[in-house]
Design a protein around this motif. Structure first.
Motif, mmCIF file in Angstrom:
data_model
loop_
_atom_site.group_PDB
_atom_site.id
_atom_site.type_symbol
_atom_site.label_atom_id
_atom_site.label_comp_id
_atom_site.label_asym_id
_atom_site.label_seq_id
_atom_site.Cartn_x
_atom_site.Cartn_y
_atom_site.Cartn_z
ATOM 1 N N GLU A 88 0.813 -1.208 0.000
ATOM 2 C CA GLU A 88 0.000 0.000 0.000
ATOM 3 C C GLU A 88 0.851 1.264 0.000
ATOM 4 O O GLU A 88 0.551 2.238 -0.698
ATOM 5 C CB GLU A 88 -0.921 0.002 1.233
ATOM 6 C CG GLU A 88 -1.969 -1.109 1.225
ATOM 7 C CD GLU A 88 -1.426 -2.428 1.746
ATOM 8 O OE1 GLU A 88 -2.183 -3.401 1.792
ATOM 9 O OE2 GLU A 88 -0.221 -2.487 2.100
ATOM 10 N N GLN A 122 -2.002 -3.388 -9.785
ATOM 11 C CA GLN A 122 -2.401 -1.985 -9.804
ATOM 12 C C GLN A 122 -3.002 -1.524 -11.131
ATOM 13 O O GLN A 122 -3.215 -0.326 -11.328
ATOM 14 C CB GLN A 122 -1.235 -1.082 -9.380
ATOM 15 C CG GLN A 122 -0.770 -1.378 -7.969
ATOM 16 C CD GLN A 122 0.132 -0.319 -7.387
ATOM 17 O OE1 GLN A 122 -0.135 0.863 -7.550
ATOM 18 N NE2 GLN A 122 1.193 -0.736 -6.696
ATOM 19 N N TRP A 141 -8.122 -1.585 -4.546
ATOM 20 C CA TRP A 141 -7.185 -2.713 -4.546
ATOM 21 C C TRP A 141 -7.866 -4.010 -4.985
ATOM 22 O O TRP A 141 -8.827 -4.460 -4.371
ATOM 23 C CB TRP A 141 -6.594 -2.884 -3.147
ATOM 24 C CG TRP A 141 -5.449 -3.842 -3.138
ATOM 25 C CD1 TRP A 141 -5.522 -5.200 -3.113
ATOM 26 C CD2 TRP A 141 -4.069 -3.504 -3.208
ATOM 27 N NE1 TRP A 141 -4.255 -5.743 -3.150
ATOM 28 C CE2 TRP A 141 -3.348 -4.724 -3.206
ATOM 29 C CE3 TRP A 141 -3.362 -2.301 -3.253
ATOM 30 C CZ2 TRP A 141 -1.955 -4.761 -3.250
ATOM 31 C CZ3 TRP A 141 -1.985 -2.350 -3.303
ATOM 32 C CH2 TRP A 141 -1.296 -3.567 -3.303
#
Length: 869
Positions: free
Chosen positions: A227, A392, A399
């Protein structure tokens, strides 16, 4: 008094290896033998002629349910005999004997030769709890024979291959894969049947710190999470002092760990001198007497384990219902792995294109970047079969929302079509965590499909697992994606610890999560697209996962020579557990900033690519990198092409070996113990292995070398250099040429090696002609396997086999009658037979014997080559 407390209280006086002589009763039915005493219950169940499951608890032994073992294991015929001294359970392949006086188990082979026996006092059962449930903490120890060596337990980065005396903590982590299986050079194996955290050689070995000191010093630590990416943080240095009195001079196994690996630095000084700079295992030579260890840590409490016993090995688990393991008898290590697969599942054939080159980088940020990279391979004549879309791509959707951000991927279906039109396949990264605020995540949350308190899918819930696949099917499978990169399936962050999952406490199944993820995707695709072979690449694995077409890579590793060297032992330790398909991020995931211009890194890149050519999968990947080969300059591109070219020429050998993995329980990447268990010098070698049964690979793992020392195991006829064709003796060390454009690669005398034509992709054209290289010095056999390469028709018998036999005395190769067929099978084949005899002839050498093969038996006597000058 609660039920749990009463149960725990009843177990407090459980004893180790309780004598079985008092009030022994022996019962048997068609499946089990149960031995009861006042102190415990031992249940033996023969699973096959070469495998017996052992379970022991201080009261009744629980049920036989298993996520590791197949549901339909047929069992085996066995007999039970009892005397005043012992109880013997015997199959046609092995015997398990219980000594009534000591309670110890021993195992012998079909000829009565002792394989292994339990150590006195080694069987230990202690009451414990997991959450609010009662459980047991269990352990068992086994005596080692002189000269015996142990292998396995999965993929570890400690650089060790032989496990005698080495402590290991078996849990899943980014760069570590825990598979609780040990393989012995004596021809047996033990599957420790526990799905939680387990341990090797750690029972009674942990040290308690004598002193803990907060230093007040602050260190700047590099951290990284998916993250946040890379970040820096300040952590205080805490020092832990340990002492140990060593009983005798010798080599001891040491393990240094911390609970949280992220943004943590840990180091160890031994007797005032730096010893370990990271959390890892190592062997150390210690003199008898007192030694002091100082651990400096910037986070988490360190754990220091030192194994002082080397005449035995132990397996243990803190959360269990019983001592539970499966014992496998060979007679050879290769047979042990085959026996393991019979009870945990065969390995499906991957699609043929999976054995070609796989191009990946972190990451292709747009649809155009991916298709342009593929076009670059095609325009430059660089072979490639698979290109990978890493994470991504979901962008604004959240996500792993299983959606493409339309800004960068305006036409995902069109992207897939472009890849397919270029005769390539495409793999996509799909995580097991989903943003709970995304549209998809809200659906998972509404159905309670998450592990509580996390954003990770609870794959132990069958409805959650099915829903996960349904969304992969809808978003990706339906538009033609070919393969699945299931990232971070450890799962990342050890999120099962002290949490419940659908089936109960997560600590009971803490190592099993990756098995459940692969199961969901494999079974889902087999139902949705029954004729499309599954190909999964994932970061973690567990026993039995091989049956789900699951391959692994060695995680987010760095890029230096030491890390490269450790990948060889990491891979060999993994495949020794019966899990055949393994690879690495070639040239490292985390790379230097000057990677494109740094000649030292280029050397590492090429040496690593040589190694990758002889891994079950050949793959390049790197963080924040344009990993396409031409980005490193024309010299690297030219050298790299050579290894991709060779990989594709080897496809007939590779695919036939893959068929042997599927049909015979064999291994493609083979630690030397599998073929040379009787050669003591071969058993300790960390940097060599066999690729298939004929090729010996000895990667160069140091910079700047021109020659490399290689031990060639004793074998009739010796070995041939693959590149030079010259013969070298077995049973000795040879110093061989190893300039950067080659590598030490040898072919065992008495081998038949089929090589196909040069290809840009695996199905560019028919594998014709096939060059058949015969390496004389001993008789040889090889079976050339072929099928359609993409469907599961082979499971119904749609394949062909062409047997080949080399008679060394007469110098004759016999190509036998072809058996079987499949749609599209060529009616005739062209074989160019070459007898290697001291020098390597070119492919079009006029001395080769040319054979037109139509499926009928034919013999040919290829002319011998002249010795190299």
């Amino acid at each position: 008094m609660t039920k749990v407390f009463r149960y725990v209280l009843s177990l407090l006086f459980a004893v180790s290896a309780a004598p079985l002589s008092a009030a022994t009763s022996v019962e048997s039915d068609a499946w089990h033998v149960t031995i009861r005493t006042y102190n415990g219950v031992l249940v033996l169940r023969p699973l096959t002629d070469n495998a017996i499951r052992v379970r022991y608890a201080v009261r009744e032994v629980g049920g036989e349910k298993s996520d590791i073992l197949l549901d339909n294991v047929p069992g085996a015929r066995f007999s039970v005999s009892e005397t005043q001294q012992s109880v013997v359970v015997r199959t046609s392949g092995l015997s398990a004997t219980v000594d009534k006086a000591s309670g110890l188990l021993s195992f012998t082979d079909a000829d009565g030769n002792l394989l292994v026996r339990e150590a006195e006092g080694g069987r230990r059962v202690t009451a414990s709890t997991v959450g609010t449930e009662a459980c047991l903490s269990v352990a068992d120890s086994f005596l080692l024979s002189p000269g015996e060596k142990l292998y396995g337990t999965g993929q570890f980065q400690d650089g060790e291959l032989v496990l005698n005396g080495l402590p290991r903590h078996l849990y899943q982590d980014n760069r570590q894969i825990a598979v609780p299986f040990v393989l012995s050079s004596r021809g047996y194996g033990i599957l420790w049947h526990n799905t939680g955290i387990s341990e090797l050689n750690m029972e009674g070995s942990r040290l308690t710190p004598d002193k803990v000191k907060k230093t007040g010093r602050m260190n700047a630590i590099d951290g990284w999470t998916p993250e946040r990416g890379s970040f820096k943080t300040q952590r205080e240095v805490v020092e832990y002092t340990y002492s140990l009195k060593v009983p005798a001079d010798g080599r001891y196994g040491l393990l240094l760990e911390v609970a949280n690996h992220n943004a943590v630095e840990v180091s160890l000084k031994m007797d005032g001198k730096p010893f370990l700079g990271a959390a890892e295992g190592r062997f150390v030579d210690l003199k008898a007497g007192k030694h002091t260890f100082l651990v400096s840590s910037t986070g988490g409490t360190p754990s220091l384990t030192i194994r002082t016993r080397r005449d035995a090995f132990s397996l243990s688990s803190p959360v269990a219902d019983a001592i539970d393991y499966v014992f496998f008898a060979g007679p050879d290590p290769d047979d042990v792995v085959a026996s393991y697969r019979k009870v945990t599942g065969d390995v499906p054939l991957l699609p043929r294109w999976a054995y070609g080159f796989i191009q990946c980088r972190e990451r292709y940020a747009t649809q155009a970047e991916l298709t342009e990279a593929l076009a670059g391979f095609r325009s430059r004549g660089l072979p490639l079969d698979t290109i990978v879309q890493d994470w991504q791509y979901w962008g604004k959707h959240g996500w792993n929302a299983m959606q493409f951000d339309e800004k960068n991927y305006p036409d995902p279906a069109g992207m897939v079509k472009t890849v397919h039109d270029a005769h390539a396949r495409i793999m996509i990264s799909v995580w097991s965590k989903i943003d709970p605020t995304s549209d998809l995540g809200k659906k998972f949350a509404a159905n309670n499909y998450y592990v509580p308190g996390t954003d990770w899918v609870d794959f132990f819930n069958p409805d959650a697992a099915e829903f996960y696949w349904q969304n992969i099917d809808k978003s990706f499978n339906s538009i033609g994606f070919d393969a699945w990169w299931l990232d971070a399936t450890e799962p990342e962050g050890d999120i099962l610890h002290e949490r419940d999952v659908f089936t109960g406490p997560g600590d009971r199944v803490r190592n099993e999560y990756p098995l459940q993820v692969s199961r969901a995707v494999y079974t889902g695709q087999r139902a949705a697209s029954p004729e499309k072979r599954v190909f999964i690449l994932t970061r973690s694995a567990f026993s039995g996962q091989q049956r789900y077409a699951s391959t692994v890579w060695s995680g987010d590793i760095g890029a230096n020579w030491d890390i490269f060297r450790r990948q060889i032992t990491a891979g060999l330790g993994y495949v020794a557990t019966g899990m055949p398909y393994w690879t690495t991020d070639c040239a490292g995931f985390f790379r230097p900033d000057n990677q494109y211009t740094n000649p030292d890194y280029h050397e590492l890149f090429l040496r690593w690519l040589q190694f990758a050519t002889f891994c079950p999968l050949q793959r390049v990947h790197g963080s924040g990198s344009k990993t396409e080969l031409w980005n490193y300059g024309p010299d690297v591109e030219k050298q790299a092409w050579k290894w991709l070219y060779l990989r594709y020429r080897m496809l007939p050998y590779l695919y036939s070996t893959a068929a042997e993995v599927t049909f015979s329980g064999a291994s493609m990447m083979r630690p030397l113990v599998m073929d040379f268990a009787s050669d003591p010098q071969a058993l300790d070698l960390k940097g060599e292995y066999l690729f298939g049964r004929s090729l010996l690979v000895a990667p160069v793992t140091s910079p700047g070398v021109k020659t490399w020392s290689v031990y060639l195991p004793a074998t009739p006829g010796g070995w041939f250099s693959f590149f030079a064709g010259t013969r070298l003796p077995g049973g000795s060390v040879s110093e061989v040429d190893a300039p950067i454009d080659t590598m030490p690669l040898f072919v065992k005398a008495g081998s038949i090696l089929p090589l196909g034509p040069a290809l840009l992709y695996s199905d560019e054209k028919a594998q014709d002609p096939v060059e058949i290289r015969v390496y004389p010095g001993a008789d040889a056999d090889f079976t050339l396997y072929e099928d359609d390469g993409t469907t599961y028709a082979y499971e119904k018998g749609a394949f062909s086999r062409i047997p080949m036999h080399w008679d060394d005395a007469s110098g004759t190769l016999t190509i036998g009658e072809r058996t079987g067929s499949f749609p599209g099978m060529p009616a005739a084949r062209h074989f160019n037979v070459l007898r290697v005899g001291g020098g390597m002839a070119p492919i079009d050498d006029a001395s080769v014997a040319k054979v037109l093969y139509t499926g009928e038996r034919v013999s040919v006597t290829p002319p011998a080559q002249a010795p190299a000058e």
